[in-house]
Design a protein around this motif. Structure first.
Motif, mmCIF file in Angstrom:
data_model
loop_
_atom_site.group_PDB
_atom_site.id
_atom_site.type_symbol
_atom_site.label_atom_id
_atom_site.label_comp_id
_atom_site.label_asym_id
_atom_site.label_seq_id
_atom_site.Cartn_x
_atom_site.Cartn_y
_atom_site.Cartn_z
ATOM 1 N N MET A 23 0.571 -1.002 -0.098
ATOM 2 C CA MET A 23 0.098 0.311 0.122
ATOM 3 C C MET A 23 1.033 0.649 0.093
ATOM 4 O O MET A 23 0.318 2.483 -0.768
ATOM 5 N N GLU A 32 -4.468 7.329 -6.959
ATOM 6 C CA GLU A 32 -4.164 6.091 -7.982
ATOM 7 C C GLU A 32 -6.185 6.415 -7.779
ATOM 8 O O GLU A 32 -6.371 5.234 -7.448
ATOM 9 N N LYS A 33 -6.814 7.408 -7.536
ATOM 10 C CA LYS A 33 -8.747 7.582 -8.016
ATOM 11 C C LYS A 33 -8.921 8.617 -8.255
ATOM 12 O O LYS A 33 -8.450 9.431 -8.935
ATOM 13 N N ALA A 34 -10.138 8.006 -8.521
ATOM 14 C CA ALA A 34 -10.661 9.719 -9.467
ATOM 15 C C ALA A 34 -10.476 10.726 -8.609
ATOM 16 O O ALA A 34 -10.519 10.846 -7.546
ATOM 17 N N GLU A 36 -11.889 14.946 -8.315
ATOM 18 C CA GLU A 36 -13.504 15.426 -8.039
ATOM 19 C C GLU A 36 -12.994 17.070 -8.822
ATOM 20 O O GLU A 36 -12.349 17.346 -8.202
ATOM 21 N N ARG A 52 -14.657 21.100 -18.838
ATOM 22 C CA ARG A 52 -14.938 19.691 -18.728
ATOM 23 C C ARG A 52 -13.931 19.406 -19.678
ATOM 24 O O ARG A 52 -13.791 18.560 -19.981
ATOM 25 N N PRO A 65 -9.994 8.482 -13.697
ATOM 26 C CA PRO A 65 -10.749 10.277 -13.921
ATOM 27 C C PRO A 65 -10.690 10.936 -13.511
ATOM 28 O O PRO A 65 -10.854 10.794 -11.845
ATOM 29 N N LYS A 71 -20.864 22.551 -8.870
ATOM 30 C CA LYS A 71 -21.630 23.038 -7.780
ATOM 31 C C LYS A 71 -21.762 25.013 -7.205
ATOM 32 O O LYS A 71 -20.990 25.089 -7.961
ATOM 33 N N HIS A 82 -16.753 24.550 -0.380
ATOM 34 C CA HIS A 82 -16.675 23.437 -0.819
ATOM 35 C C HIS A 82 -14.965 22.659 -0.840
ATOM 36 O O HIS A 82 -14.942 22.111 0.015
ATOM 37 N N ASN A 85 -13.553 23.091 2.383
ATOM 38 C CA ASN A 85 -14.027 22.276 2.895
ATOM 39 C C ASN A 85 -13.838 20.754 3.140
ATOM 40 O O ASN A 85 -13.623 20.067 3.834
#
Lengths: 325, 152, 507
Positions: A23, A32-34, A36, A52, A65, A71, A82, A85
């Motif tokens: 790990m 290692e992940k999408a 936002e 986009r 991704p 938002k 957002h 936070n």
């Protein structure tokens, strides 16, 4: 029995150690992940279209991704709150813009740009004052003269109270020297309000105005910017016309304060690569925004310079840090 | 429980919700931009509507309560409703810690047993294969993020 | 405009779009058919996919599901006398007796063909009316839009509830929930109680999953296995499903009654499939040469409601595309799916993204074609799916509810919100309060507030602005009228309902 337990335990510990090593190795490799990708304005607007595409390009660079999420609200306040936070792990990034300076300046968010970390600028573009295609004002001067003759009557639509387009409209208002009514109708309705005749004019980014202007539905009068844009060479700058208003819309990426330096570096690299990708360049050429990645000190300078401009515009109109009663 | 009685109960609850909503609306800050409706304007309008409607429902319920005889008793909340909700709650508590893949297996098995699937083999097969399938379908196939556990 | 239509057609006829439509149709037929799974449940299942798929592909998928779900409901209505979806209730009146006479295949064939005709008629309405309405809607100003949204809300309430007041309470509850989070105009935090998660408010898709799927799921789990219907049914030979020419002639008239009624009622927010089906059944019966056959297995009695409930779909797409106003949960989700991809439904959609708007319309057309073909060919196979054990299906839906609510914003909090709405949904069912007004209030609440506030900014606080435009006055009067009308019509509708329909009018 005892031996069995011991063996099991040893095995478990061994497995755990191996797992954590594994790990650890994985963790070192960001991302290692999408991720936002938060867009402060609504679907179909210029922030959305450009965001986009950039997210898509960054996703190709980073190999995970990059998911765009809108938002919307408070001229960008909802996104910036957002972001502030969110966990500072690099998995939440915001498609920030001049609206960060303006929404904090007007008091929609209780913090300023220093409460976030910045990857840097991606592009900038002029904002355009446009009227309906068949409006009686052919030039900006006619518009300003009409305003002076009928103070407090003209209505100018923007993307939301405290958004960059609102402050640009305030700058235009200050330069014309007469009061107007600002309609904070949002991205979705900004052009529609002009077309329906409800608002007399709108201030919007070039990207969002260009298409309807080309179709003859909107007429671009002037731009509060430093120089003419190659996509709209006929649109004069406010300075040329003798009005003092200059506020470009920059778009940048921001992450929460305290994001690890290595992660920020990787994201910066991805941002610059994505900004120079063929797809993004094509969009820039078509829509008239200028790709100009600025990172580190250069971007800090831009923030400081534009921040000062925004504050002076707001002070001129008496809306700086409009506090709650 | 008869419908008029239910109406009385629900209108009381709505009155309660409506008045607390009104209270919090009145606490909202007033901004000084322009001479136009602020953040509390719309909530105040809604408060008034909710309170009016709840009162109307209450009156309606009370009137019908007098006119109508209480009807046949309904069965109490079935046990399975509670069990299903408990399974959901446990699942949601576990998710942030162990992630989708691990938490889904017992949850799935629990719901299967609630659906009167008593044989162990189908339960084991279903509760392992389906979450794994969904995980790969969404995570790998469609690139959709699934709840990840902080312990995993 | 012609250019956009051509572009849209080529977009909709791309291979990937067609495949998506076909998959959506198969899926829609399945969920429509299975009792306890409605079109809304089906949509919730594919919802997470629409977050990442291309917009035209996800729209094709959803439209296929929407159209076919209406048809699939009639299969179980005919075979088991249990409507697979509420919209198919009226179909059971004549479909089941016909099946009892051993003519199951004939009944299914009539239902499928009538669905197709209803769908195609409503496609015609969509294609002709939507662009015109979008043009008209370009003239709407903030007060007009406020009045329009208000009218949408009141008419949803008056259609959705047996008691108007409960519908209104439900909508008001939705409006209260929608104000939680940051104020859309100024970013002021409202009712967030310093909770970070509440700042961005409740997403209506999260609420929808909870309100619709969780109570259905629990209801299904709570049905003891012995009460589940016996599902092994014989349909007959492959060709028995294809209608004969004489039958087609006979059902022409009821279909011509059902299709316009359905298209028109689809246009009105909140009316939906069940009401359209019953009204056209009633009307077809009254105007029929042999009304005494109705209720005993008349094919006219199948054709009228089936054409009507499928015609509703095209009608409902009109206000959704041109005004951004959803008439039912499915169109609400379509709006959500468009927004996720940066496409905002509304009058400007036709102007700015005409290719996409027409692509949607043609996808709807293809969905109807596929629905006809796949239903006729596949019905014998599909009916076998009724035997899928509940023990596998229900927990899977449970997992999909969690995935759907999490994946939207990658937030654990949203999963909790979803479950909370599930409990709210259970309570609302218990007191017989419709959930559709609450859901649509969640969609319409923000525009309602924004248009109201922008109107007042525009008029500088003068309320008479709502009386200055003919549109606004018109919509406000319609809103008032819809409230009064439902007070008058409700007794009549209850009488109609008492004849056959039992259960919620939600989809």
């Amino acid at each position: 029995m005892y031996r069995f337990t011991k063996t099991t335990l040893t095995g478990l510990i061994g497995a755990f150690a191996m797992a954590s090593c594994f790990m650890g190795v994985v963790r070192a490799e960001f991302p290692e992940k999408a991720i936002e990708f938060v867009i402060p304005f609504g679907a179909g607007g210029s922030a959305d279209i450009e965001g986009r595409l950039l997210a898509n390009a960054m996703s190709k660079v980073l190999g995970v991704p990059v998911v765009p999420v809108n938002k919307v609200g408070g001229g960008g306040a909802v996104t910036y709150t957002h972001l502030k936070n969110s966990k500072p792990d690099g998995y939440t990034i915001a498609w920030a813009s001049t609206s960060l300076l303006t929404s904090s300046g007007i008091g929609n968010i209780p913090f300023d740009h220093s409460a976030l970390d910045h990857l840097g600028q991606v592009e900038f573009q002029p904002m355009i004052v446009s009227v309906k295609g068949n409006a009686k004002w052919q030039t900006f001067k006619e518009f300003a003269d009409y305003c002076k003759a009928n103070p407090g009557k003209l209505k100018i639509a923007n993307s939301g109270t405290g958004s960059a387009t609102h402050i640009a409209a305030v700058a235009v208002e200050n330069a014309m020297g007469c009061k107007v009514i600002h309609l904070p109708v949002g991205i979705k309705r900004r052009n529609a309000t002009v077309l329906s005749g409800e608002a007399d004019a709108a201030v919007g980014p070039l990207t969002a105005t260009r298409r309807l202007a080309k179709a003859g539905k909107l007429r671009m009068l002037a731009a509060p910017t430093a120089e003419r844009n190659p996509v709209a060479p006929d649109v004069p700058t406010m300075k040329e016309l003798g009005y003092d208003a200059d506020l470009d819309l920059f778009r940048s990426l921001a992450v929460p304060k305290g994001t690890p330096a290595a992660v920020v570096a990787r994201l910066k690299e991805a941002m610059v690569t994505a900004a120079n990708s063929a797809a993004f360049k094509d969009l820039a050429k078509k829509n008239g925004f200028t790709i100009k990645p600025l990172v580190g000190k250069d971007f800090d300078q831009r923030l400081a310079k534009d921040g000062a401009v925004v504050i002076s515009i707001m002070k001129g109109a008496g809306i700086y840090k409009s506090k709650t009663k | 429980m008869s419908m008029p009685l239910k109406n009385v109960i629900i209108s009381m609850i709505m009155l309660l919700i409506g008045s607390s909503y009104l209270y919090f609306s009145l606490q909202l800050p007033v901004r000084s931009i322009g001479n136009v409706p602020g953040p509390s304007f719309f909530p105040l309008v809604i408060s008034a509507i909710v309170l009016f409607l709840a009162a109307a429902l209450l009156v309606n319920g009370i009137v019908n309560l007098r006119n109508e005889q209480p009807q046949e008793a309904e069965p109490a909340v079935p046990k399975r409703v509670i069990s299903t909700l408990v399974w959901f709650v446990l699942y949601l508590i576990a998710l942030p810690y162990v992630g989708f893949l691990v938490a889904s297996v017992p949850f799935f098995a629990g719901l299967m047993m609630l659906c009167e699937q008593k044989k162990l083999v189908p339960v084991a097969i279903g509760s392992i294969l389906i979450p794994v399938f969904l995980y790969f379908l969404f995570r790998q196939g469609f690139n959709i993020l699934l709840p990840a556990g902080q312990w995993m | 405009m012609i250019q956009d239509a051509a572009l849209g057609f080529s977009q909709a006829s791309q291979f990937s779009s067609l495949v998506a439509t076909a998959i959506g149709v198969m899926f829609g037929l399945t969920v429509g058919m299975i009792p306890g799974m409605t079109i809304s449940t089906g949509i919730i299942i594919v919802l997470p996919l629409t977050y990442t798929l291309d917009p035209n592909i996800s729209i094709a998928l959803l439209l296929g599901l929407y159209v076919a779900g209406m048809t699939g409901g009639s299969f179980t209505a005919i075979l088991l006398n249990i409507p697979g979806t509420p919209s198919a209730s009226a179909t059971a009146i004549d479909g089941f007796p016909l099946k009892e006479r051993g003519e199951a295949g004939r009944a299914l064939g009539i239902a499928i063909v009538a669905s197709f005709v209803g769908g195609i008629v409503s496609f015609g309405c969509l294609y002709l009316i939507a662009p015109q309405l979008a043009d008209l809607a370009l003239n709407f100003r903030a007060p007009d839009l406020f009045a329009l949204v208000l009218f949408g809300l009141t008419i949803i309430c008056s259609f959705a509830a047996k008691s108007l007041i409960k519908g209104l309470v439900s909508a008001a509850l939705g409006l209260m929930i929608v104000t939680v989070g940051q104020d859309p105009m100024m970013g002021t935090a409202r009712f967030t109680f310093d909770n970070v998660n509440l700042l961005s408010g409740v997403h209506f898709l999260t609420a929808m999953i909870g309100l619709f799927a969780i109570p259905e799921l629990i209801k299904s789990i709570c049905t003891p296995a012995t009460l589940m219907p016996e599902t092994q049914k014989k349909i007959g030979s492959f060709w028995s499903v294809f209608p004969r020419l004489a039958d087609l002639k006979q059902i022409l008239r009821p279909m011509l009654i059902g299709s316009p009624i359905g298209s028109f009622l689809g246009l009105l927010p909140g009316a939906g499939g069940p009401i359209a089906a019953f009204i056209s059944y009633d009307y077809a019966k009254k105007s029929s040469k042999n009304p005494e056959e109705y209720g005993k297995g008349s094919i006219e009695g199948i054709a009228a409601p089936e054409s009507a409930n499928n015609a509703v779909t095209g009608g409902a797409l009109i206000p959704m595309m041109t005004l951004g106003i959803p008439g039912d949960p499915v169109t609400a989700i379509l709006i959500g799916a468009l927004l996720v991809h940066g496409l905002a439904p509304g009058p400007l959609l036709f102007l700015e993204r005409g290719d996409f708007a027409y692509g949607l319309i043609f996808s709807f057309f293809f969905a109807n074609i596929f629905n006809l073909i796949l239903a006729l060919v596949g019905v014998r196979l599909l009916v076998k799916l009724l035997n899928t054990p509940r023990a596998f299906m229900m927990p899977t839906i449970g997992l999909l509810c969690v995935i759907g609510s999490y994946a939207l914003r990658n937030s654990f909090f949203d999963i909790y919100v979803m479950l909370a709405f599930g409990v709210i949904g259970l309570i609302m069912r218990w007191v017989d309060m419709p959930v559709v007004p609450l859901l649509l209030a969640l969609v319409l609440g923000k525009p309602l507030e924004e248009h109201l506030r922008v109107s007042l900014i525009s008029s500088q606080g003068d309320y008479s602005i709502f009386l200055q435009s003919p549109f606004s006055v018109g919509f406000l009067s319609l809103a008032a009228f819809s409230v009064l009308w439902s007070l008058v019509v409700v007794p009549w509708r209850d009488r109609l309902r008492a004849k056959k329909l039992e259960g919620p009018t939600s989809q």
